[in-house]
Design a protein around this motif. Sequence first.
Motif, PDB file in Angstrom:
ATOM      1  N   LEU A   1      24.050  43.379  13.058  1.00  0.00           N
ATOM      2  CA  LEU A   1      25.187  43.707  12.038  1.00  0.00           C
ATOM      3  C   LEU A   1      24.405  43.223  10.642  1.00  0.00           C
ATOM      4  CD1 LEU A   1      28.687  43.436  13.264  1.00  0.00           C
ATOM      5  CD2 LEU A   1      27.289  45.376  12.890  1.00  0.00           C
TER       6      LEU A   1
ATOM      7  N   ALA B   1      34.403  42.105  16.877  1.00  0.00           N
ATOM      8  CA  ALA B   1      34.643  41.561  18.243  1.00  0.00           C
ATOM      9  C   ALA B   1      36.229  41.511  18.482  1.00  0.00           C
ATOM     10  CB  ALA B   1      34.237  40.221  18.426  1.00  0.00           C
TER      11      ALA B   1
ATOM     12  N   LEU C   1      26.148  40.495  19.716  1.00  0.00           N
ATOM     13  CA  LEU C   1      26.046  40.890  18.252  1.00  0.00           C
ATOM     14  C   LEU C   1      25.555  39.821  17.596  1.00  0.00           C
ATOM     15  CD1 LEU C   1      29.710  42.148  17.662  1.00  0.00           C
ATOM     16  CD2 LEU C   1      27.683  43.557  17.378  1.00  0.00           C
TER      17      LEU C   1
ATOM     18  N   VAL D   1      29.587  37.502  20.601  1.00  0.00           N
ATOM     19  CA  VAL D   1      29.112  37.151  19.217  1.00  0.00           C
ATOM     20  C   VAL D   1      28.145  36.225  19.605  1.00  0.00           C
ATOM     21  CG1 VAL D   1      29.795  36.521  17.102  1.00  0.00           C
ATOM     22  CG2 VAL D   1      31.026  38.180  18.061  1.00  0.00           C
TER      23      VAL D   1
ATOM     24  N   LYS E   1      30.713  40.385  12.345  1.00  0.00           N
ATOM     25  CA  LYS E   1      30.463  40.351  13.813  1.00  0.00           C
ATOM     26  C   LYS E   1      32.097  39.994  14.376  1.00  0.00           C
ATOM     27  CE  LYS E   1      27.450  36.906  13.784  1.00  0.00           C
ATOM     28  NZ  LYS E   1      27.471  36.621  12.444  1.00  0.00           N
ATOM     29  N   SER E   2      32.525  38.770  13.888  1.00  0.00           N
ATOM     30  CA  SER E   2      33.967  38.391  14.498  1.00  0.00           C
ATOM     31  C   SER E   2      34.807  39.523  14.234  1.00  0.00           C
ATOM     32  CB  SER E   2      34.273  37.032  13.973  1.00  0.00           C
ATOM     33  OG  SER E   2      33.402  36.047  14.292  1.00  0.00           O
TER      34      SER E   2
ATOM     35  N   ASP F   1      33.278  35.527  21.369  1.00  0.00           N
ATOM     36  CA  ASP F   1      33.374  35.269  19.961  1.00  0.00           C
ATOM     37  C   ASP F   1      32.801  33.851  19.658  1.00  0.00           C
ATOM     38  OD1 ASP F   1      33.246  35.323  17.112  1.00  0.00           O
ATOM     39  OD2 ASP F   1      35.263  35.504  16.552  1.00  0.00           O
TER      40      ASP F   1
ATOM     41  N   GLY G   1      23.581  38.431  13.561  1.00  0.00           N
ATOM     42  CA  GLY G   1      23.607  38.785  12.207  1.00  0.00           C
ATOM     43  C   GLY G   1      23.964  37.493  11.400  1.00  0.00           C
TER      44      GLY G   1
END
Length: 622
Positions: A584, A421, A409, A568, A417-418, A538, A411
């Motif tokens: 994202l 996740a 992921l 992430v 993102k987090s 993450d 962005g």
Amino acid sequence: MTTNPPTPDTGAELLPIATPARTRAALRTLIRPDRGLALTGIGILVAATAVGLLVQPLLGRIVDIVADGRPAGDLTLPVVLLVAVAVVQGLTTTLGLTRIARLGETVLARLRERFVERALNLPADRLERAGAGDLTARVTGDVARVAEAVRSALPEMARSVLAIVLTLGALALLDVRFLLAALLAVPVQLLTARWYVRRALTLYADQRVANGAQQQQLLETIGGAVTVRGHRLEEQHTERSAGRSRKAVDLTMRSVNLVLGFYGRLHIAEYIGLAAVLIAGFWLVRDGAVSIGTATAAALYFHSLFGPVNAALVLLDDAQSAAAGLARLVGVTDLAEQPEPATGEPAAGKAAAGKAEAAKAAPASVPRQRIASSEAAVTVHAVSHAYGPGRPVLHEVSLTLEPGEHVALVGTSGAGKSTLARIVAGVQQPTSGSVTAPAGTGSAAAGAGEHPVVLVTQEVHVFTGTLAEDLRLARPDASDADLRTALATVHALEWAEALPEGLATVVGEGGHRLDPARAQQLALARLVLADPALAVLDEATAEAGSAGARVLERSAEAALAGRTALVVAHRLTQAVAADRVVVLEAGRVVESGPHDELRDADGPYAALWRAWSGSRTTAPHP
């Protein structure tokens, strides 16, 4: 039922506070398993108090013997009885208070366990909105206040109330007119108690909120000291800390003035009652209705009420403070019990998932819908999430991870993102949409793994204990050979065995300190031991400096080998190594595909890649 406390000027949405009725109901629930112990303790205290009430009549008997000029030998029996009463009362009081203290400690332990369990199950976004200071104040100050009340106030309150009730009964047995005279103090005492309680509950609740805001400000200032100094915000943060400290001090001084007024009113009640009993005794002795010894016993009875009455009323201070703390603790436990929005995931999985984030890569026993290995390992369907009204983070995100696929992921900051996740890991529940994750795919399906999902974040906690104990959080039955294999997998065995005691070295608070890179490798080793079907990272390599970044990336690649993974990506080298990259942007998926394809497509990912690779002094190692 809970209420939301007033929000301080921190912008935080504080955790709720239980209503008085709900707090009493929770207390009854905590005590119910030990009703037998409670009844036994109270029964023994009743007996001890009743025996102690024989002291005043015996002293009155001695007064009558002396007043009548009887022989000194007549004093022997009452004196011996006084000694016997003292011995019996001392033994029974000790036994009763021991029972009550045991009850209090048992209930306190149960409360702590329930609070910790429920706090770990709170949604991550709810804790973030409340701020660390509020939860810290509850788990430290409020628990300590309740503990203090349980250990000191509860036994003393039980003994004082029993002494008051039985002493008033003894006054009535001497002569009901003594009781009526003593009761003249009651209206003043009741008005005093009412005056105090009405002010104390709100005052102590406000004091707890102010202390929480003060702690939150200190945590933010100290934790962000580097940023504060970098932006020359020292004076601003100092003034904020001073302002919140002044507010806490002002509330403390108000509570001191409240207690002083409380004591002053109690002294007036004592004077009224004692004067009334002495006057009644004078009239009754003059009329021959009672003896001097009986009047003396009555006066001594009322005088003996000073201690328990004052103790009971003064303990209202501790009781109100403890009640405010208990209401804040119950508010957290009730919040954890509230149903989450339906997301297509079993409710049992939500509770267990909260523990995954707390343990930071300890296994999360998250029951998820079982799917066949021929189907997708993870399916995210139309997931949206908001951290409050008007604060959307994700917008109908749909995503599919195939078994064994590694998806990165990427962005800009704030893209969601987090949040995505954590939702995939089951730690956080989406506002809408659903997630279907594995209950037995990947390596777990092969029989090695028992934990379907493990989340590793950049904020890794090293638990206090030996290194082996820290690793076994992921798999308690792991042998030393298993631990070494896991460490070797993430390239951490060499430094682990070089520690002073090897795997027996105490790490964490008060022990051998691990730098961020080694702490992260420890978390990845726990992931290997848990052997999940799905691993969610993450920004798990973000804490390492540039020198340790490549080492951590190699550790992460080794830990993820053979399992489905959602990563992430803090560094785009992780995206290069992934099977697929998902971009994202403002909470929406704008691109998805292999690194080479997206890099050449001249889209958002290509822009990110150019910006990132252009900032490198050398070409990134794919």
